[in-house]
Design a protein around this motif. Structure first.
Motif, PDB file in Angstrom:
ATOM      1  N   LEU A 190     127.279  21.574  22.782  1.00 17.47           N
ATOM      2  CA  LEU A 190     125.833  22.176  22.897  1.00 17.47           C
ATOM      3  C   LEU A 190     125.456  22.526  21.618  1.00 17.47           C
ATOM      4  O   LEU A 190     126.179  23.137  20.702  1.00 17.47           O
ATOM      5  CB  LEU A 190     125.544  23.451  23.918  1.00 17.47           C
ATOM      6  CG  LEU A 190     126.096  24.853  23.509  1.00 17.47           C
ATOM      7  CD1 LEU A 190     125.797  25.566  24.842  1.00 17.47           C
ATOM      8  CD2 LEU A 190     127.513  25.052  23.036  1.00 17.47           C
ATOM      9  N   LEU A 191     124.251  22.311  21.180  1.00 17.82           N
ATOM     10  CA  LEU A 191     123.633  22.416  19.828  1.00 17.82           C
ATOM     11  C   LEU A 191     122.365  23.389  19.894  1.00 17.82           C
ATOM     12  O   LEU A 191     121.735  23.279  20.815  1.00 17.82           O
ATOM     13  CB  LEU A 191     123.065  21.019  19.246  1.00 17.82           C
ATOM     14  CG  LEU A 191     124.127  19.841  19.566  1.00 17.82           C
ATOM     15  CD1 LEU A 191     123.477  18.385  19.126  1.00 17.82           C
ATOM     16  CD2 LEU A 191     125.190  19.997  18.205  1.00 17.82           C
ATOM     17  N   SER A 192     122.518  24.166  18.763  1.00 14.42           N
ATOM     18  CA  SER A 192     121.361  24.804  18.782  1.00 14.42           C
ATOM     19  C   SER A 192     120.289  24.316  17.901  1.00 14.42           C
ATOM     20  O   SER A 192     120.453  23.800  16.891  1.00 14.42           O
ATOM     21  CB  SER A 192     121.637  26.401  18.024  1.00 14.42           C
ATOM     22  OG  SER A 192     120.620  26.642  17.171  1.00 14.42           O
ATOM     23  N   PRO A 193     119.070  24.186  18.813  1.00 14.66           N
ATOM     24  CA  PRO A 193     117.992  23.623  17.782  1.00 14.66           C
ATOM     25  C   PRO A 193     117.422  24.231  16.763  1.00 14.66           C
ATOM     26  O   PRO A 193     117.280  23.688  15.672  1.00 14.66           O
ATOM     27  CB  PRO A 193     116.815  23.657  19.006  1.00 14.66           C
ATOM     28  CG  PRO A 193     117.152  24.088  20.310  1.00 14.66           C
ATOM     29  CD  PRO A 193     118.459  24.723  19.941  1.00 14.66           C
ATOM     30  N   TYR A 225     120.454  23.736  23.503  1.00 15.21           N
ATOM     31  CA  TYR A 225     120.245  24.872  24.253  1.00 15.21           C
ATOM     32  C   TYR A 225     119.305  25.678  23.957  1.00 15.21           C
ATOM     33  O   TYR A 225     118.885  25.763  22.626  1.00 15.21           O
ATOM     34  CB  TYR A 225     121.809  25.623  24.782  1.00 15.21           C
ATOM     35  CG  TYR A 225     122.067  26.549  23.520  1.00 15.21           C
ATOM     36  CD1 TYR A 225     122.764  25.784  22.330  1.00 15.21           C
ATOM     37  CD2 TYR A 225     121.985  27.793  23.490  1.00 15.21           C
ATOM     38  CE1 TYR A 225     123.291  26.295  21.488  1.00 15.21           C
ATOM     39  CE2 TYR A 225     122.098  28.392  22.327  1.00 15.21           C
ATOM     40  CZ  TYR A 225     122.925  27.736  21.294  1.00 15.21           C
ATOM     41  OH  TYR A 225     123.443  28.497  20.049  1.00 15.21           O
ATOM     42  N   GLY A 226     118.583  26.460  24.869  1.00 17.23           N
ATOM     43  CA  GLY A 226     117.650  27.504  24.167  1.00 17.23           C
ATOM     44  C   GLY A 226     116.433  27.666  25.435  1.00 17.23           C
ATOM     45  O   GLY A 226     116.837  27.185  26.517  1.00 17.23           O
ATOM     46  N   SER A 227     115.557  28.406  25.135  1.00 16.70           N
ATOM     47  CA  SER A 227     114.781  28.776  26.196  1.00 16.70           C
ATOM     48  C   SER A 227     113.229  28.595  25.616  1.00 16.70           C
ATOM     49  O   SER A 227     112.327  28.672  26.414  1.00 16.70           O
ATOM     50  CB  SER A 227     114.951  30.356  26.468  1.00 16.70           C
ATOM     51  OG  SER A 227     114.694  31.140  25.295  1.00 16.70           O
ATOM     52  N   ILE A 231     119.390  18.825  28.303  1.00 17.16           N
ATOM     53  CA  ILE A 231     119.119  20.243  28.224  1.00 17.16           C
ATOM     54  C   ILE A 231     120.154  21.103  28.899  1.00 17.16           C
ATOM     55  O   ILE A 231     120.463  20.749  30.184  1.00 17.16           O
ATOM     56  CB  ILE A 231     117.699  20.545  28.752  1.00 17.16           C
ATOM     57  CG1 ILE A 231     116.627  19.698  28.111  1.00 17.16           C
ATOM     58  CG2 ILE A 231     117.587  22.107  28.560  1.00 17.16           C
ATOM     59  CD1 ILE A 231     115.961  20.133  27.255  1.00 17.16           C
ATOM     60  N   ASN A 232     120.882  21.881  28.280  1.00 13.02           N
ATOM     61  CA  ASN A 232     121.975  22.690  29.124  1.00 13.02           C
ATOM     62  C   ASN A 232     121.071  24.042  29.669  1.00 13.02           C
ATOM     63  O   ASN A 232     120.565  24.734  29.357  1.00 13.02           O
ATOM     64  CB  ASN A 232     122.727  23.242  27.800  1.00 13.02           C
ATOM     65  CG  ASN A 232     123.835  24.236  28.410  1.00 13.02           C
ATOM     66  OD1 ASN A 232     123.700  24.984  29.432  1.00 13.02           O
ATOM     67  ND2 ASN A 232     125.092  24.080  27.885  1.00 13.02           N
ATOM     68  N   LYS A 253     121.927  35.665  27.476  1.00  7.19           N
ATOM     69  CA  LYS A 253     121.263  36.662  26.935  1.00  7.19           C
ATOM     70  C   LYS A 253     120.181  36.375  26.126  1.00  7.19           C
ATOM     71  O   LYS A 253     119.267  37.098  26.092  1.00  7.19           O
ATOM     72  CB  LYS A 253     122.352  37.463  25.905  1.00  7.19           C
ATOM     73  CG  LYS A 253     122.934  38.403  27.066  1.00  7.19           C
ATOM     74  CD  LYS A 253     123.612  39.593  26.260  1.00  7.19           C
ATOM     75  CE  LYS A 253     124.607  40.231  27.005  1.00  7.19           C
ATOM     76  NZ  LYS A 253     125.890  41.133  26.516  1.00  7.19           N
ATOM     77  N   LYS A 254     120.129  35.092  25.584  1.00  7.44           N
ATOM     78  CA  LYS A 254     118.817  34.459  24.948  1.00  7.44           C
ATOM     79  C   LYS A 254     117.870  33.574  25.978  1.00  7.44           C
ATOM     80  O   LYS A 254     117.226  32.727  25.485  1.00  7.44           O
ATOM     81  CB  LYS A 254     119.212  33.938  23.739  1.00  7.44           C
ATOM     82  CG  LYS A 254     119.771  34.887  22.679  1.00  7.44           C
ATOM     83  CD  LYS A 254     119.992  34.194  21.255  1.00  7.44           C
ATOM     84  CE  LYS A 254     120.676  35.265  20.314  1.00  7.44           C
ATOM     85  NZ  LYS A 254     121.068  34.377  19.199  1.00  7.44           N
TER      86      LYS A 254
END
Ligand SMILES: Cc1cc2nc3c(=O)[nH]c(=O)nc-3n(C[C@H](O)[C@H](O)[C@H](O)COP(=O)(O)O)c2cc1C
Length: 373
Positions: free
Chosen positions: A43-46, A74-76, A98-99, A109-110
């Motif tokens: 998983l990668l943080s954009p 991953y992210g929201s 997309i995770n 939590k995010k």
């Protein structure tokens, strides 16, 4: 044969993302053994990709051999995810994933990972937004179509919801297909399950039934042998199988599964039947371990390579233990200890050489930390 959008895969077997494990070096050795249809980055943080942080760039590293490759974000935040997808396509992604399954607090939590299973409108919004961005980027040179988008989900958050027939995954998969994903991977556990218990194949089957062939469903969880893969395909009706932890101990599992699926009529075969691939002997496993180490040094650096080999030797070591005349397995504890405690590349190579020469064997084996994942 598994097709994700217009991307035709060579096999329907996928290497799972496993944060901290499935880096370019590991993907490469799995691909070298054969049978991998698609492998995915961890998983990668954009945000990390967009800022160009060293960790994110290391995690996203790929090359021509490492294709086709999925890059998992991953992210929201839909806009940031779309920017991350843009970055991924510009840096070699054959698929953007997309995770929606990670149960780890740092991610949920995010509002990312499997937290999205509790906010379906947001999950759909992310997919719509990212999908639009991929369309806007236009056709990829490989397929002539936009890079396809996929999602990796779990059955639902609460186990009680699953047990009482209220899992969100069957509806979510349809919603995601409407919003633009070209395939969905289902890990057959709930978020509350984390990795405990056994995979709930009936939950994956419900997703397959629900999407009714509109998009492929890839089944995931607890596949550690060719028979497990066959079982996953037969009991769920899924179109492909994703393998994670099973590959850490046996990176040749994709080759073996692919042969087996051909043998039992679940995969196409070319020409006359071929013999079952022989399990790799000690020399092959050692060569694989050495190659993995060399690749980590090449793609990353000595420090990283030594750290990884220290913690991962036990996984490979399982395949190095020979059966003794008394039927017991030979202990190779001294070899594992030598690699586990090596502080420099030359100490790692020395342990490999000594083992190949017949040393570093014997003694009593201790419980294997490789069982920890
Ligand atoms: C340590 C660890 C890290 C993981 N990291 C990721 C990840 O980055 N992204 C993801 O979608 N799944 C991740 N997973 C889940 C795996 O991709 C997979 O769904 C899970 O391990 C079940 O499949 P398996 O039984 O074949 O290993 C991780 C699992 C483990 C154990």
């Amino acid at each position: 044969m598994l097709r994700i959008g217009d991307l035709q895969l060579r096999t329907n077997l996928l290497l799972a993302p496993i944060a901290g494990y499935c880096d370019l070096a590991f993907r490469t050795i799995c691909r070298e053994w054969g049978g991998v249809g698609l492998a995915c980055t961890d998983l990668l943080s954009p945000q990390g990709l967009l800022r160009g942080t060293a960790t994110s760039l290391d995690l996203a590293r790929t090359n021509d051999f490492d294709k086709p490759v999925g890059m998992q974000l991953y992210g929201s935040d839909p806009d940031i995810m779309a920017q991350g997808a843009h970055w991924a396509v510009e840096h070699g992604a054959s698929v953007v994933d997309i995770n929606m399954g990670c149960p780890v607090d740092k991610v949920t939590k995010k509002d990312g990972g499997s937290k999205l299973l509790t906010d379906l409108p947001r999950a759909a919004k992310i997919v719509e937004r990212v999908s639009r961005e991929l369309e806007r980027l236009g056709p990829s040179p490989t397929t002539g179509s936009p890079v396809p988008l996929t999602a990796k989900i779990r059955l639902c958050w609460h186990t009680a919801d699953f047990l009482e027939g209220r899992a969100c995954s069957p509806g979510l998969a349809c919603m995601l297909a409407d919003a633009g994903v070209k395939a969905v991977t289902v890990h057959g556990r709930t978020t509350e399950d984390k990795f405990a218990g056994t995979v709930r194949l009936e939950g994956i089957a419900r997703v397959v039934e629900s999407v009714a062939g509109r998009i492929p469903v890839i089944g995931n969880g607890d596949v550690r042998s060719p028979h497990d893969a066959e079982r996953m395909l037969r009991l769920t009706g899924c179109s492909g199988v994703m393998i994670g932890r099973g590959a850490l101990a046996t990176p040749w599992i994709f080759r073996d599964v692919w042969w087996h699926l051909g043998h039992v009529g679940l995969a196409p075969t070319d020409g006359p039947p071929t013999p079952r691939p022989a399990p790799p002997d000690e020399a092959h496993v050692l060569a694989c371990l050495r190659r993995f180490f060399d690749l980590m040094r090449e793609y990353r650096d000595d420090r990283y390579a030594v750290f990884q080999i220290n913690r991962r030797v036990s996984w490979f070591a399982r395949s190095l233990q020979r059966e003794l005349p008394n039927g017991k397995l030979e202990s190779i504890k001294p070899f594992k200890e030598a690699v586990r405690t090596a502080g420099t590349p030359s100490q790692v190579y020395d342990a490999l050489d000594r083992f190949a020469a017949g040393e570093l064997r014997g003694g009593v084996d201790s419980p294997d930390p490789a069982g920890a994942l």
